[in-house]
Design a protein around this motif. Structure first.
Motif, PDB file in Angstrom:
ATOM      1  N   GLU A  37       0.831  -1.210   0.000  1.00 45.79           N
ATOM      2  CA  GLU A  37       0.000   0.000   0.000  1.00 45.79           C
ATOM      3  C   GLU A  37       0.866   1.261   0.000  1.00 45.79           C
ATOM      4  O   GLU A  37       0.552   2.239  -0.681  1.00 45.79           O
ATOM      5  N   MET A  38       1.952   1.235   0.757  1.00 44.97           N
ATOM      6  CA  MET A  38       2.860   2.379   0.788  1.00 44.97           C
ATOM      7  C   MET A  38       3.512   2.567  -0.579  1.00 44.97           C
ATOM      8  O   MET A  38       3.680   3.694  -1.045  1.00 44.97           O
ATOM      9  N   PHE A  39       3.874   1.461  -1.225  1.00 46.61           N
ATOM     10  CA  PHE A  39       4.475   1.532  -2.559  1.00 46.61           C
ATOM     11  C   PHE A  39       3.509   2.189  -3.537  1.00 46.61           C
ATOM     12  O   PHE A  39       3.896   3.050  -4.333  1.00 46.61           O
ATOM     13  N   ALA A  40       2.238   1.788  -3.476  1.00 49.26           N
ATOM     14  CA  ALA A  40       1.225   2.370  -4.361  1.00 49.26           C
ATOM     15  C   ALA A  40       1.081   3.866  -4.101  1.00 49.26           C
ATOM     16  O   ALA A  40       0.979   4.667  -5.042  1.00 49.26           O
ATOM     17  N   LEU A  41       1.100   4.249  -2.845  1.00 51.27           N
ATOM     18  CA  LEU A  41       0.991   5.664  -2.493  1.00 51.27           C
ATOM     19  C   LEU A  41       2.206   6.442  -2.996  1.00 51.27           C
ATOM     20  O   LEU A  41       2.069   7.507  -3.600  1.00 51.27           O
ATOM     21  N   LEU A  42       3.394   5.899  -2.772  1.00 46.43           N
ATOM     22  CA  LEU A  42       4.618   6.573  -3.199  1.00 46.43           C
ATOM     23  C   LEU A  42       4.725   6.653  -4.722  1.00 46.43           C
ATOM     24  O   LEU A  42       5.327   7.583  -5.257  1.00 46.43           O
ATOM     25  N   SER A  43       4.147   5.688  -5.421  1.00 47.05           N
ATOM     26  CA  SER A  43       4.224   5.704  -6.883  1.00 47.05           C
ATOM     27  C   SER A  43       3.391   6.830  -7.487  1.00 47.05           C
ATOM     28  O   SER A  43       3.612   7.216  -8.631  1.00 47.05           O
ATOM     29  N   GLU A  44       2.458   7.372  -6.722  1.00 52.01           N
ATOM     30  CA  GLU A  44       1.667   8.512  -7.183  1.00 52.01           C
ATOM     31  C   GLU A  44       2.470   9.807  -7.122  1.00 52.01           C
ATOM     32  O   GLU A  44       2.057  10.818  -7.669  1.00 52.01           O
ATOM     33  N   SER A  45       3.596   9.767  -6.447  1.00 57.32           N
ATOM     34  CA  SER A  45       4.449  10.938  -6.280  1.00 57.32           C
ATOM     35  C   SER A  45       5.549  10.953  -7.336  1.00 57.32           C
ATOM     36  O   SER A  45       5.923   9.919  -7.880  1.00 57.32           O
ATOM     37  N   ASP A  46       6.080  12.125  -7.598  1.00 58.34           N
ATOM     38  CA  ASP A  46       7.214  12.251  -8.512  1.00 58.34           C
ATOM     39  C   ASP A  46       8.536  12.277  -7.744  1.00 58.34           C
ATOM     40  O   ASP A  46       9.572  12.608  -8.314  1.00 58.34           O
ATOM     41  N   LEU A  47       8.514  11.921  -6.475  1.00 60.51           N
ATOM     42  CA  LEU A  47       9.711  11.990  -5.644  1.00 60.51           C
ATOM     43  C   LEU A  47      10.735  10.914  -5.978  1.00 60.51           C
ATOM     44  O   LEU A  47      11.920  11.101  -5.768  1.00 60.51           O
ATOM     45  N   PHE A  48      10.265   9.781  -6.479  1.00 61.68           N
ATOM     46  CA  PHE A  48      11.166   8.652  -6.722  1.00 61.68           C
ATOM     47  C   PHE A  48      11.151   8.242  -8.180  1.00 61.68           C
ATOM     48  O   PHE A  48      10.128   7.821  -8.701  1.00 61.68           O
ATOM     49  N   GLU A  49      12.300   8.357  -8.803  1.00 58.54           N
ATOM     50  CA  GLU A  49      12.447   7.824 -10.150  1.00 58.54           C
ATOM     51  C   GLU A  49      12.941   6.385 -10.087  1.00 58.54           C
ATOM     52  O   GLU A  49      12.649   5.588 -10.950  1.00 58.54           O
ATOM     53  N   ASP A  50      13.671   6.086  -9.025  1.00 61.14           N
ATOM     54  CA  ASP A  50      14.243   4.752  -8.830  1.00 61.14           C
ATOM     55  C   ASP A  50      13.242   3.880  -8.072  1.00 61.14           C
ATOM     56  O   ASP A  50      12.944   4.117  -6.907  1.00 61.14           O
ATOM     57  N   GLU A  51      12.709   2.869  -8.756  1.00 60.14           N
ATOM     58  CA  GLU A  51      11.705   1.991  -8.159  1.00 60.14           C
ATOM     59  C   GLU A  51      12.274   1.207  -6.975  1.00 60.14           C
ATOM     60  O   GLU A  51      11.560   0.907  -6.023  1.00 60.14           O
ATOM     61  N   THR A  52      13.559   0.886  -7.027  1.00 64.93           N
ATOM     62  CA  THR A  52      14.194   0.149  -5.931  1.00 64.93           C
ATOM     63  C   THR A  52      14.161   0.963  -4.651  1.00 64.93           C
ATOM     64  O   THR A  52      13.849   0.441  -3.576  1.00 64.93           O
ATOM     65  N   LYS A  53      14.463   2.252  -4.750  1.00 69.15           N
ATOM     66  CA  LYS A  53      14.421   3.128  -3.567  1.00 69.15           C
ATOM     67  C   LYS A  53      12.995   3.250  -3.042  1.00 69.15           C
ATOM     68  O   LYS A  53      12.763   3.288  -1.845  1.00 69.15           O
ATOM     69  N   GLN A  54      12.045   3.285  -3.946  1.00 65.82           N
ATOM     70  CA  GLN A  54      10.634   3.355  -3.565  1.00 65.82           C
ATOM     71  C   GLN A  54      10.232   2.094  -2.792  1.00 65.82           C
ATOM     72  O   GLN A  54       9.550   2.176  -1.779  1.00 65.82           O
ATOM     73  N   GLU A  55      10.680   0.931  -3.262  1.00 75.01           N
ATOM     74  CA  GLU A  55      10.400  -0.330  -2.568  1.00 75.01           C
ATOM     75  C   GLU A  55      11.069  -0.353  -1.195  1.00 75.01           C
ATOM     76  O   GLU A  55      10.469  -0.789  -0.217  1.00 75.01           O
ATOM     77  N   GLU A  56      12.320   0.103  -1.126  1.00 73.84           N
ATOM     78  CA  GLU A  56      13.046   0.120   0.146  1.00 73.84           C
ATOM     79  C   GLU A  56      12.362   1.025   1.160  1.00 73.84           C
ATOM     80  O   GLU A  56      12.217   0.656   2.327  1.00 73.84           O
ATOM     81  N   LEU A  57      11.921   2.198   0.711  1.00 76.71           N
ATOM     82  CA  LEU A  57      11.231   3.116   1.618  1.00 76.71           C
ATOM     83  C   LEU A  57       9.893   2.530   2.054  1.00 76.71           C
ATOM     84  O   LEU A  57       9.519   2.628   3.223  1.00 76.71           O
ATOM     85  N   SER A  58       9.189   1.896   1.147  1.00 74.24           N
ATOM     86  CA  SER A  58       7.908   1.270   1.490  1.00 74.24           C
ATOM     87  C   SER A  58       8.086   0.209   2.569  1.00 74.24           C
ATOM     88  O   SER A  58       7.322   0.160   3.537  1.00 74.24           O
ATOM     89  N   MET A  59       9.106  -0.635   2.410  1.00 73.76           N
ATOM     90  CA  MET A  59       9.383  -1.676   3.414  1.00 73.76           C
ATOM     91  C   MET A  59       9.797  -1.052   4.745  1.00 73.76           C
ATOM     92  O   MET A  59       9.360  -1.492   5.806  1.00 73.76           O
ATOM     93  N   PHE A  60      10.631  -0.023   4.691  1.00 74.99           N
ATOM     94  CA  PHE A  60      11.078   0.641   5.914  1.00 74.99           C
ATOM     95  C   PHE A  60       9.887   1.214   6.682  1.00 74.99           C
ATOM     96  O   PHE A  60       9.777   1.036   7.896  1.00 74.99           O
TER      97      PHE A  60
END
Length: 98
Positions: A37-60
């Motif tokens: 759910e966090m990954f889906a929320l973060l993907s709506e943002s333009d803050l992360f171009e790197d999907e790996t960083k987005q996944e890491e932040l979601s897990m954190f």
């Protein structure tokens, strides 16, 4: 012969983790749901171009759910446990010895 019960958390056909108790497996599965759910929320943002960083932040964020809720004001922080100062313990031990 021993019978061992294992609970396997699986996502998209991939085994993620194995547990010996159902409650631990359920908790881990719930944490993965939160990360999704966090990954889906973060993907709506333009803050992360790197999907790996987005996944890491979601897990954190999912792994630190309690702290995130406190930071958002949705939950009160637990008070720090009281600790006994070392010098107080030493003084008590000296008094007992006397």
């Amino acid at each position: 012969m021993a019978v061992i019960v294992k609970y396997v958390v699986e996502r998209n056909g991939e085994e993620k983790m194995t547990f010996t108790s159902k409650s631990e497996a359920d908790a881990y599965d719930k944490m993965l749901d939160m990360a999704d759910e966090m990954f889906a929320l973060l993907s709506e943002s333009d803050l992360f171009e790197d999907e790996t960083k987005q996944e890491e932040l979601s897990m954190f964020l999912a792994q630190n759910r309690e702290e995130v809720l406190v930071a958002l004001g949705a939950k009160k922080a637990k008070p720090a446990p009281k600790t006994v100062k070392p010098e107080v313990v030493a003084d008590e031990q000296q008094q007992d010895a006397a």
